[in-house]
Design an enzyme around this catalytic site. Structure first.
Site, PDB file in Angstrom:
ATOM      1  N   LYS A  60      -1.659  -6.919  13.674  1.00 29.72           N
ATOM      2  CA  LYS A  60      -2.756  -7.648  13.008  1.00 29.72           C
ATOM      3  C   LYS A  60      -2.206  -8.695  12.048  1.00 29.72           C
ATOM      4  O   LYS A  60      -2.640  -9.845  12.063  1.00 29.72           O
ATOM      5  CB  LYS A  60      -3.641  -6.652  12.250  1.00 29.72           C
ATOM      6  CG  LYS A  60      -4.618  -7.317  11.287  1.00 29.72           C
ATOM      7  CD  LYS A  60      -5.482  -6.303  10.565  1.00 29.72           C
ATOM      8  CE  LYS A  60      -4.897  -5.701   9.314  1.00 29.72           C
ATOM      9  NZ  LYS A  60      -4.889  -6.550   8.124  1.00 29.72           N
ATOM     10  N   ASN A  61      -1.266  -8.277  11.210  1.00 29.78           N
ATOM     11  CA  ASN A  61      -0.827  -9.175  10.140  1.00 29.78           C
ATOM     12  C   ASN A  61       0.134 -10.266  10.601  1.00 29.78           C
ATOM     13  O   ASN A  61       0.521 -11.132   9.817  1.00 29.78           O
ATOM     14  CB  ASN A  61      -0.234  -8.369   8.974  1.00 29.78           C
ATOM     15  CG  ASN A  61      -1.316  -7.593   8.245  1.00 29.78           C
ATOM     16  OD1 ASN A  61      -2.512  -7.847   8.436  1.00 29.78           O
ATOM     17  ND2 ASN A  61      -0.910  -6.639   7.428  1.00 29.78           N
TER      18      ASN A  61
ATOM     19  N   ARG B 157      -9.904 -11.430   3.799  1.00 25.34           N
ATOM     20  CA  ARG B 157      -9.183 -12.261   2.824  1.00 25.34           C
ATOM     21  C   ARG B 157      -8.190 -13.206   3.497  1.00 25.34           C
ATOM     22  O   ARG B 157      -7.892 -14.273   2.975  1.00 25.34           O
ATOM     23  CB  ARG B 157      -8.410 -11.372   1.857  1.00 25.34           C
ATOM     24  CG  ARG B 157      -9.258 -10.356   1.154  1.00 25.34           C
ATOM     25  CD  ARG B 157      -8.379  -9.514   0.284  1.00 25.34           C
ATOM     26  NE  ARG B 157      -7.604 -10.366  -0.586  1.00 25.34           N
ATOM     27  CZ  ARG B 157      -8.022 -10.833  -1.744  1.00 25.34           C
ATOM     28  NH1 ARG B 157      -9.205 -10.497  -2.188  1.00 25.34           N
ATOM     29  NH2 ARG B 157      -7.260 -11.619  -2.465  1.00 25.34           N
TER      30      ARG B 157
ATOM     31  N   CYS C 116     -10.984  -6.802  -4.099  1.00 22.52           N
ATOM     32  CA  CYS C 116     -11.377  -5.960  -2.960  1.00 22.52           C
ATOM     33  C   CYS C 116     -11.037  -4.515  -3.295  1.00 22.52           C
ATOM     34  O   CYS C 116     -10.572  -4.228  -4.392  1.00 22.52           O
ATOM     35  CB  CYS C 116     -10.706  -6.420  -1.674  1.00 22.52           C
ATOM     36  SG  CYS C 116      -8.991  -5.998  -1.589  1.00 22.52           S
TER      37      CYS C 116
ATOM     38  N   ARG D  75      -6.059  -8.965  -6.363  1.00 21.75           N
ATOM     39  CA  ARG D  75      -5.527  -9.850  -5.328  1.00 21.75           C
ATOM     40  C   ARG D  75      -5.821 -11.342  -5.537  1.00 21.75           C
ATOM     41  O   ARG D  75      -6.526 -11.961  -4.728  1.00 21.75           O
ATOM     42  CB  ARG D  75      -6.003  -9.385  -3.940  1.00 21.75           C
ATOM     43  CG  ARG D  75      -5.609  -7.958  -3.656  1.00 21.75           C
ATOM     44  CD  ARG D  75      -6.030  -7.511  -2.293  1.00 21.75           C
ATOM     45  NE  ARG D  75      -5.180  -8.015  -1.229  1.00 21.75           N
ATOM     46  CZ  ARG D  75      -5.379  -7.764   0.041  1.00 21.75           C
ATOM     47  NH1 ARG D  75      -6.399  -7.037   0.412  1.00 21.75           N
ATOM     48  NH2 ARG D  75      -4.570  -8.256   0.950  1.00 21.75           N
TER      49      ARG D  75
ATOM     50  N   ASP E 275       1.321  -0.560   3.139  1.00 22.20           N
ATOM     51  CA  ASP E 275       0.351  -0.293   4.206  1.00 22.20           C
ATOM     52  C   ASP E 275       0.569   1.066   4.881  1.00 22.20           C
ATOM     53  O   ASP E 275      -0.222   1.454   5.741  1.00 22.20           O
ATOM     54  CB  ASP E 275       0.398  -1.403   5.275  1.00 22.20           C
ATOM     55  CG  ASP E 275      -0.169  -2.710   4.756  1.00 22.20           C
ATOM     56  OD1 ASP E 275      -0.825  -2.710   3.702  1.00 22.20           O
ATOM     57  OD2 ASP E 275       0.061  -3.748   5.405  1.00 22.20           O
TER      58      ASP E 275
ATOM     59  N   ARG F  33     -11.269  -3.037  11.949  1.00 19.01           N
ATOM     60  CA  ARG F  33     -10.619  -4.293  11.545  1.00 19.01           C
ATOM     61  C   ARG F  33      -9.146  -4.298  11.914  1.00 19.01           C
ATOM     62  O   ARG F  33      -8.558  -5.358  12.119  1.00 19.01           O
ATOM     63  CB  ARG F  33     -10.731  -4.482  10.027  1.00 19.01           C
ATOM     64  CG  ARG F  33     -12.130  -4.680   9.532  1.00 19.01           C
ATOM     65  CD  ARG F  33     -12.120  -4.933   8.053  1.00 19.01           C
ATOM     66  NE  ARG F  33     -11.168  -5.996   7.740  1.00 19.01           N
ATOM     67  CZ  ARG F  33     -10.736  -6.299   6.524  1.00 19.01           C
ATOM     68  NH1 ARG F  33     -11.182  -5.617   5.503  1.00 19.01           N
ATOM     69  NH2 ARG F  33      -9.888  -7.265   6.322  1.00 19.01           N
TER      70      ARG F  33
HETATM   71  N1  EPU Z   1      -0.449 -11.612  -5.725  1.00 26.40           N
HETATM   72  C1  EPU Z   1      -0.718 -12.379  -6.834  1.00 26.40           C
HETATM   73  N2  EPU Z   1      -0.939 -13.720  -6.668  1.00 26.40           N
HETATM   74  C2  EPU Z   1      -0.927 -14.318  -5.439  1.00 26.40           C
HETATM   75  C3  EPU Z   1      -0.654 -13.533  -4.313  1.00 26.40           C
HETATM   76  C4  EPU Z   1      -0.420 -12.161  -4.478  1.00 26.40           C
HETATM   77  O1  EPU Z   1      -0.755 -11.878  -7.954  1.00 26.40           O
HETATM   78  O2  EPU Z   1      -1.142 -15.527  -5.364  1.00 26.40           O
HETATM   79  C5  EPU Z   1      -0.176 -10.164  -5.866  1.00 26.40           C
HETATM   80  C6  EPU Z   1      -1.237  -9.291  -5.180  1.00 26.40           C
HETATM   81  O3  EPU Z   1      -2.373  -9.105  -5.997  1.00 26.40           O
HETATM   82  C7  EPU Z   1      -0.456  -8.027  -4.932  1.00 26.40           C
HETATM   83  C8  EPU Z   1       0.961  -8.545  -4.633  1.00 26.40           C
HETATM   84  O4  EPU Z   1       1.004  -9.862  -5.160  1.00 26.40           O
HETATM   85  O5  EPU Z   1      -0.444  -7.235  -6.095  1.00 26.40           O
HETATM   86  C9  EPU Z   1       1.346  -8.596  -3.171  1.00 26.40           C
HETATM   87  O6  EPU Z   1       0.292  -9.108  -2.399  1.00 26.40           O
HETATM   88  P1  EPU Z   1       0.504 -10.013  -1.106  1.00 26.40           P
HETATM   89  O7  EPU Z   1       0.045 -11.383  -1.428  1.00 26.40           O
HETATM   90  O8  EPU Z   1       1.871  -9.831  -0.576  1.00 26.40           O
HETATM   91  O9  EPU Z   1      -0.545  -9.370  -0.107  1.00 26.40           O
HETATM   92  P2  EPU Z   1      -1.397 -10.160   0.932  1.00 26.40           P
HETATM   93  O10 EPU Z   1      -0.613 -11.270   1.462  1.00 26.40           O
HETATM   94  O11 EPU Z   1      -2.749 -10.453   0.377  1.00 26.40           O
HETATM   95  C10 EPU Z   1      -0.566  -8.848   3.044  1.00 26.40           C
HETATM   96  C11 EPU Z   1      -1.186  -8.013   4.117  1.00 26.40           C
HETATM   97  C12 EPU Z   1      -1.672  -6.709   3.512  1.00 26.40           C
HETATM   98  C13 EPU Z   1      -0.458  -6.003   2.913  1.00 26.40           C
HETATM   99  C14 EPU Z   1       0.222  -6.894   1.880  1.00 26.40           C
HETATM  100  C15 EPU Z   1       1.503  -6.314   1.304  1.00 26.40           C
HETATM  101  C16 EPU Z   1      -2.017  -9.684   5.640  1.00 26.40           C
HETATM  102  C17 EPU Z   1      -3.187 -10.361   6.258  1.00 26.40           C
HETATM  103  N3  EPU Z   1      -2.288  -8.756   4.715  1.00 26.40           N
HETATM  104  O12 EPU Z   1      -1.595  -9.062   2.066  1.00 26.40           O
HETATM  105  O13 EPU Z   1      -2.178  -5.932   4.582  1.00 26.40           O
HETATM  106  O14 EPU Z   1      -0.866  -4.802   2.283  1.00 26.40           O
HETATM  107  O15 EPU Z   1       0.556  -8.169   2.479  1.00 26.40           O
HETATM  108  O16 EPU Z   1       2.403  -6.041   2.297  1.00 26.40           O
HETATM  109  O17 EPU Z   1      -0.888  -9.954   5.990  1.00 26.40           O
HETATM  110  C18 EPU Z   1      -3.476  -4.226   5.563  1.00 26.40           C
HETATM  111  O18 EPU Z   1      -3.057  -4.612   6.682  1.00 26.40           O
HETATM  112  O19 EPU Z   1      -4.107  -3.153   5.426  1.00 26.40           O
HETATM  113  C19 EPU Z   1      -3.212  -5.032   4.383  1.00 26.40           C
HETATM  114  C20 EPU Z   1      -3.886  -4.885   3.233  1.00 26.40           C
END
Ligand code: EPU
Length: 435
Positions: free
Chosen positions: A22-23, A92, A116, A121, A306, A398
């Protein structure tokens, strides 16, 4: 609405083919926006998040066609450059359109995602990186409006290795003039897969998979002549290895990159499972009792957030006291409260959860709060005595392709029924009936 019914206590046996990740699929589908023309993707998982992403592209003016062997996406024309609130609030990852739309179209309007179930996030790092490349943003009415008159390469230092933040900046940088360097970049396999896809379009990227990614911008990208295959889902595969751990027996996950599963493999071995690694498959076997584990979530190559919830289902029935520390998201223990209803002993204090293993869990009605929490509740059901009903399973749709069918294939007593079915005998029949 449907719910999942699990009749626990059946040891598992057999193999499960892993679907596309998915990711990786979500950013790759969105990255097609960078190169006008027709793209072909294979191993795209059948998930609600993938169809939502394809319909978002449709709204932008880029239709797609799901074929037998590949999905075609036509990005010849961008008609609109907006990701509205009703799409972003459900998924998101829609914010990933920011980078490609700014790079190719010079403009975009994306709803701010808001919080969320697993945390606040924010997307400040996405915006900071895109601003460094020359984009300008205005926030109004819950939307971020972005503008760019040609992006220019820059050095970007991320405050944390955000996965989608790295992806957004990486995609934008492919079409920026000159060289960009992303420091403290995320190193997840899904980043490497996105970079490989972008290279297949003609992008010049080095260092993906490390903390420093260098991108030499090119004037244009063009669709690849061959279909691109999405990498296997390491989280889906890890979830089924945990299923073998909680239910007992043996499960082989096929079509995986074992290297990407190592943090999970190591934890399952610590828990007392025997885990064998092949070229493209991993087998988890559990005969004896499970042992307590310590899980500390970290960005890749550390233990993935995850998989935290699924490992908690393992710890719930392990001998001794396990400890979890969730370092990525501040609120990712929603499954714990539901598992308490099944007799688990879990104490959550901020980012730390202490799990005292119990002899057995007991079936109950439980509520899924997010994707991985839902998976943990199904796994808990496999280990529980009696019937477990997991409600609000739209979260599972999802991110897990055919979860019920795949678990049934290895002998689990799992079924899917309408929420209205409450009669115990009917629930038992739904869980046990041949699929
Ligand atoms: N963060 C910030 N500012 C930003 C971006 C992130 O403070 O601009 C913080 C977030 O709040 C969090 C941390 O940085 O505390 C890491 O978040 P990250 O941005 O890496 O997460 P994401 O990109 O929103 C992806 C996956 C998630 C997975 C996370 C961590 C996708 C579509 N989603 O989310 O997947 O948990 O990386 O590996 O790639 C899932 O599949 O169930 C899922 C939630």
């Amino acid at each position: 609405m449907d719910k999942i019914v699990v009749a626990g206590g059946q040891p598992l046996s057999g193999s499960i083919a892993t679907s596309g990740a998915k990711n990786a699929a979500l950013p790759i589908v969105i990255a097609t926006l960078l190169a006008p023309g027709e793209h072909r993707l294979t191993n795209l998982p059948e998930l609600v998040d993938v169809s939502s992403t394809l319909s978002l592209l449709g709204r932008i003016g880029c239709p797609s066609l799901l074929g037998e062997s590949s999905t075609r996406i036509d990005t010849s024309r961008i008609a609109f450059s907006e990701a509205p609130y009703d799409v972003v609030r459900k998924m998101r990852a829609s914010v990933l359109v920011l980078g490609p739309l700014l790079a190719r179209h010079g403009e975009c309007k994306v709803s701010l995602p808001g919080g969320c179930a697993i945390g606040v996030r924010p997307i400040d790092q996405h915006l900071k990186g895109l601003e460094a490349l020359g984009a300008r943003f205005e926030l109004s009415g819950g939307y971020v409006h972005g503008y760019a008159d040609g992006l220019v390469g820059a050095e970007i230092q991320l405050d944390m290795p955000t996965v989608t933040g790295t992806e957004n900046i990486l995609m934008a940088a492919t079409l920026a003039e000159g060289t960009s360097v992303i420091h403290n970049a995320a190193r997840e396999p899904e980043i490497v897969d996105l970079a490989s896809f972008l290279r297949s379009l003609g992008a010049d990227i080095q260092g993906d998979g490390t903390a420093t990614i260098t991108v030499h911008g090119v004037p244009r990208l063009t669709p690849a002549s061959r279909p691109y295959r999405i990498l296997p889902d390491r989280i889906e595969a890890g979830t089924y290895l945990c299923a073998a751990a909680v239910a007992g027996g043996e499960v082989t996950v096929t079509d995986v990159n074992p290297q990407d599963l190592l943090p999970v493999v190591m934890k399952l071995r610590e828990a007392g499972c025997s885990v064998e690694i092949g070229d493209h498959e991993v087998t988890c076997r559990r005969d004896g009792p499970l042992q307590a584990i310590h899980v500390d979530t970290q960005p890749h190559p550390g233990f993935p957030t995850d998989m935290q919830a699924q490992l908690m289902a393992v710890a719930a029935i392990a001998r001794g006291t396990s400890q979890f520390r969730e370092n990525i998201f501040e609120n990712r223990y929603m499954h714990a409260a539901e598992m308490l209803r099944m007799g688990a002993r879990i104490d959550v204090q901020g980012r730390v959860a202490t799990v005292t293993g119990v002899e057995r869990l007991t079936g109950a009605q439980v509520m899924a709060s997010d994707l991985r929490a839902s998976a943990a509740l199904v796994l808990s059901g496999l280990a529980a005595e009696g019937i477990t009903e997991v409600l609000r399973i739209y979260h599972l749709d999802r991110g897990y392709e055919n979860l019920v069918g795949k678990l049934r294939g290895v002998g689990a007593h799992v079924g899917r029924v309408s929420d209205d079915v409450t009669d115990r005998a009917a629930l038992q029949r739904a869980a046990v009936a041949a699929g």
